[in-house]
Design a protein around this motif. Sequence first.
Motif, short mmCIF file in Angstrom:
data_model
loop_
_atom_site.label_atom_id
_atom_site.label_comp_id
_atom_site.label_asym_id
_atom_site.label_seq_id
_atom_site.Cartn_x
_atom_site.Cartn_y
_atom_site.Cartn_z
N ALA A 66 -4.19 9.19 -1.02
CA ALA A 66 -2.96 8.48 -1.42
C ALA A 66 -1.73 9.27 -0.96
O ALA A 66 -0.75 8.67 -0.49
CB ALA A 66 -2.93 8.27 -2.92
N ARG B 46 1.13 7.70 1.53
CA ARG B 46 2.55 7.67 1.14
C ARG B 46 3.41 8.44 2.14
O ARG B 46 4.55 8.06 2.39
CB ARG B 46 2.71 8.24 -0.26
N LEU C 33 1.66 2.64 -1.66
CA LEU C 33 0.29 2.16 -1.43
C LEU C 33 0.22 0.64 -1.41
O LEU C 33 -0.57 0.06 -0.69
CB LEU C 33 -0.65 2.69 -2.54
N ARG D 23 -2.75 -2.69 -7.00
CA ARG D 23 -2.27 -1.32 -6.80
C ARG D 23 -3.04 -0.34 -7.68
O ARG D 23 -3.40 0.75 -7.23
CB ARG D 23 -0.77 -1.22 -7.09
N ARG E 81 -5.10 2.79 -6.19
CA ARG E 81 -4.86 4.15 -6.70
C ARG E 81 -6.14 4.78 -7.23
O ARG E 81 -6.37 5.98 -7.05
CB ARG E 81 -3.83 4.13 -7.82
N GLU F 62 -6.29 8.06 -4.97
CA GLU F 62 -5.75 9.25 -5.63
C GLU F 62 -6.85 10.19 -6.09
O GLU F 62 -6.58 11.34 -6.43
CB GLU F 62 -4.86 8.86 -6.81
#
Length: 161
Positions: free
Chosen positions: A76, A80, A86, A114, A118, A122
């Motif tokens: 992630a 970014r 994202l 989203r 994530r 992430e």
Amino acid sequence: MHISARIDYAVRILLEIARAQPNSVKAETIATAQDISPKILESIAAQLRRADLVISRRGPDGGYRLARTAGEISIADVIRAVEGPLASVRGQRPEDVAYSGVAEPLQRVWIALRVNIRAVLEQVSIADIATDELPDFVADLVSDPGAWTRRPAPAPPGVDP
């Protein structure tokens, strides 16, 4: 979600740098190992530097190093750094989009999307990929046969499926 060439290249650049740690790695070495144009590599590396993901030094002993450990850099973070948020809707963050009428619930769908993006990106780090020690949830997700099945595109109007 669309994974652009820039995202793919950025992750692969970081993987090559991670493999060389604690030593620096030259741009030419990365470009050759990953078959990335040196010009594109330099452009993406500049974005990664601005995002504090890599550091670079010029000269005979120069090259690229990670700005923090590979385990502290998530996929992630990379996305970014090179592409921005994202998930966006017409260039806006999902929480900033408002709909009325029958479309009102659509904002919640974009936010849920989203959240799911994530949940994967992430939690997977450059170190996880570089060491081929992906989190267990990734194995669970890809073990589903449906994960590997392409969905057919809708038939164009007037064409029988």
